[in-house]
Write a protein that holds these residues in place. Structure first.
Motif: not given
Length: 281
Positions: A30-34, A55-57, A75-80, A107-108
């Motif tokens: 997951a990126q830092a903005n999640v 949230l946008p960067a 659970q499947n959207l942002f992170d392996d 995104v929610v």
């Protein structure tokens, strides 16, 4: 695809979704903005649920308000690390689209309910899977979660800037959401929808007077089986008869499969089109 085979496939997908929440080995991607939010009460269903916010960067350094996309199977959207079958890469895709196309949205992602997924995301009772809780689930999104998001974040809360998207059972419930709350959701990404389990969603779509004023991106793969294709074609027919041509897209892909890999590939195209960004990625 034979009906029994399709049902077995859906059961397998449900099991994969259950395992997604418990995979202990993968590193977070997951990126830092999640941001993973604490579980909140779902009063309409008398249970709790975790959700995730992208949230946008540039969110923290601006005063802008942003469109919002609601998605299922968070659970499947942002992170392996939380997806047993691979992630959609929503955060990576949107970070890239922000840079190349100027597309910035919130995104929610609502986590699925593990063993409850098959009933929560189905608005109709099913002899095999149980009593449908889809109405209560969508009511939770609209009456409980969306007001919270609109209070706590700088959103564009109107219909024209509020979208919903999901795949498989998530595609089914996204279609149901624009039928049940046509004044709330002005856009829908309907990926590989499981219409075979709840054909009543198609009937409701044909009777939805606001369908002709809703942006719809419908996607299925020709490799997902006969019943999936039949549902896709029926919904495409409804869109042709009830929707305005410039407000819908229906894509029957020749190469994809019923998988996060397929949906990840198509996500940037769908999101670009839904939010009206004329941009070459």
């Amino acid at each position: 695809m034979h009906k029994k085979l399709a049902q077995a496939l859906l059961l397998l997908l449900g099991a994969s979704a259950l395992h997604a929440a418990t995979s202990p080995t993968a590193s977070s991607t997951a990126q830092a903005n999640v941001h993973v939010m604490p579980a909140i009460a779902m009063d309409t269903l008398q249970r709790e649920r975790t959700y995730r916010i992208y949230l946008p960067a540039g969110y923290q350094h601006s005063a802008k308000r942003y469109p919002v996309l609601y998605m299922h199977d968070g659970q499947n959207l942002f992170d392996d690390a939380t997806s047993y079958v691979g992630e959609w890469g929503v955060d990576e895709s949107l970070n890239q689209l922000a840079q190349t196309c100027g597309l910035e949205i919130i995104v929610v992602g609502i986590d699925h309910g593990d063993r409850l997924r098959m009933t929560e995301l189905n608005p109709y009772d099913n002899e095999r899977f149980g009593k449908g809780e889809g109405n209560a689930y969508v009511d939770f999104l609209v009456r409980e979660l969306k007001p919270r998001i609109d209070r706590e974040y700088r959103t564009l809360a109107d219909r024209e800037h509020t979208a919903i998207m999901g795949s498989s059972m998530g595609g089914l419930i996204s279609n149901h959401a624009i039928n049940r709350y046509p004044d709330i959701f002005g856009m829908a990404g309907i990926f590989s929808p499981s219409y075979w389990i709840a054909p009543g969603v198609l009937t409701a779509s044909a009777n939805n007077p606001q369908l002709n004023n809703t942006r719809v991106y419908l996607l299925t793969s020709a490799r997902e089986g006969d019943e999936m294709i039949e549902g896709f074609m029926e919904m495409e027919k409804i869109l042709k008869s009830r929707g305005k041509q410039h407000l819908w897209q229906a894509k029957l892909d020749g190469e994809g499969s019923h998988s996060e890999t397929f949906w990840r590939r198509e996500f940037p195209n769908a999101i670009n089109w839904l939010f009206g960004t004329s941009c070459q990625q």
